[in-house]
Design an enzyme around this catalytic site. Sequence first.
Site, PDB file in Angstrom:
ATOM      1  CB  CYS A  50      -0.925   0.011   1.220  1.00  0.00           C
ATOM      2  SG  CYS A  50      -1.963   1.486   1.365  1.00  0.00           S
ATOM      3  CB  CYS A  61      -2.257   4.752   6.494  1.00  0.00           C
ATOM      4  SG  CYS A  61      -3.791   3.980   7.020  1.00  0.00           S
ATOM      5  CB  CYS A 139      -7.641   0.368   1.837  1.00  0.00           C
ATOM      6  SG  CYS A 139      -7.507  -0.435   3.457  1.00  0.00           S
ATOM      7  CD  GLN A 242     -15.255 -12.140  15.829  1.00  0.00           C
ATOM      8  OE1 GLN A 242     -14.116 -11.708  15.591  1.00  0.00           O
ATOM      9  NE2 GLN A 242     -15.660 -12.440  17.046  1.00  0.00           N
ATOM     10  CG  PHE A 269     -18.927 -11.700  27.631  1.00  0.00           C
ATOM     11  CD1 PHE A 269     -19.096 -10.510  28.319  1.00  0.00           C
ATOM     12  CD2 PHE A 269     -18.324 -12.763  28.300  1.00  0.00           C
ATOM     13  CE1 PHE A 269     -18.653 -10.369  29.635  1.00  0.00           C
ATOM     14  CE2 PHE A 269     -17.894 -12.644  29.615  1.00  0.00           C
ATOM     15  CZ  PHE A 269     -18.063 -11.442  30.287  1.00  0.00           C
ATOM     16  CD  GLU A 289     -24.003  -8.678  24.452  1.00  0.00           C
ATOM     17  OE1 GLU A 289     -23.698  -7.483  24.644  1.00  0.00           O
ATOM     18  OE2 GLU A 289     -23.153  -9.596  24.360  1.00  0.00           O
ATOM     19  CG  ASP A 335     -16.061 -13.459  21.553  1.00  0.00           C
ATOM     20  OD1 ASP A 335     -14.897 -13.049  21.741  1.00  0.00           O
ATOM     21  OD2 ASP A 335     -16.725 -13.204  20.534  1.00  0.00           O
ATOM     22  CB  CYS A 361     -10.170  -9.381  20.698  1.00  0.00           C
ATOM     23  SG  CYS A 361     -11.002  -8.439  21.992  1.00  0.00           S
TER      24      CYS A 361
END
Length: 404
Positions: A50, A61, A139, A242, A269, A289, A335, A361
């Site tokens: 890129c 960027c 991108c 996701q 979650f 949730e 999660d 994550c």
Amino acid sequence: MSEAEPIRRIAARGDGVTASGRHVTGGVPGDVVLPDGTLDAGPQHVEPPCRHFAVAQDEGCGGCQLQHAGEDALRQFVTDRVLHAAHGQSIEPQDVLPTHLSPPATRRRATLHGLRKGKGAVLGFREARSHRIVDLRECPVLLPELAALVPPLRQLIAAYADRQTVDVEVTMIDQGIDCTIKGIEAEGLAATEALLDFARDYGLARLSLDRGYGAETQWEPQPATVTLGPVPVGFPHGSFLQPTQDGENALVEDAKAYLQGANTIADLFSGLGTFAFALAGPAKVLAVEAARDAHLACKSAANARGLPVQAMHRDLFRNPLQPDEASRFGALLLDPPRAGAREQIAQIAASEASRAAYISCNPASWAKDARTLVDAGFRLEKLRPVGQFRWSTHVELTSYFTRD
């Protein structure tokens, strides 16, 4: 004069690191730092795909940090981040599964920033540690459909934005692109008609404006949905999804493999039901949730199709499942957000639960939670590093814990 030093690994923020602990901007394993401080590029040092990428992140960027790393170096970076987190808590997985990397041009959601300048506008990602917006002309990370929408969005900002920053959220859903713009007033009949023409001309699934009080839909020919497993689920504004379909598939397949044979599963979650709908049938799933819109979307989709998914609205940070509740399920799935699930993990550790899949994550918060489970008698059976945010330092994982 110091001796030449090879780069051994990539650090958490993207710098190359030598055996002596020296950090070198732009270094990847196989490079050599020469005595004068310059880099002699090795076979894993590649040409960034890129034009906006800069090794010095305050010059380009800020969306990517590792475009100069070849495929093997990128894969090793993701693997190392996860394993170092586990080893930092003295946890040794019994089986490390192959690292999964999402390919280029697969990101299906992004938040771009725009600003009117003179008779034109800029639109793109911000530089790292800066408010400066890099005007996006290409991108290699985004889905081509999302990247193609950048030029017309730039024109829209030039026509209707004032001098404040505009935030644009774009997400690929079942019907096309869901676009929410914050920072454009667009008052009056002419402006409203122009927005509707824009949505129609570019085939948007939904166009919304946020004037500071939440997103207000301007255009939505069909109800916005996202298919999770086999189920189309209503997609509320700002819902979590996701980042890539490829990555979601990898996470879901691991969850299904880890929890195979469980007749009852608590999906904690659960969001819109990414895992709940994939695991339901023959298993019965409780989807828990805290975000009300996501909870209601999950509940509605499950009820409409008579699926064995019971949706529960509950804040697991303030009111986690208690040990006796967690003990009722054949398996648990978590999660959580980046902060981890400390309160809920403590209750699971005190329960009689014996199987848990943990999707994360954030390797650092996951490792602390994993330590709590291991101290309570769980074993880390399987661990898979996952790189959905290609060429970034953001890393994810799947893991599976069991105890007798």
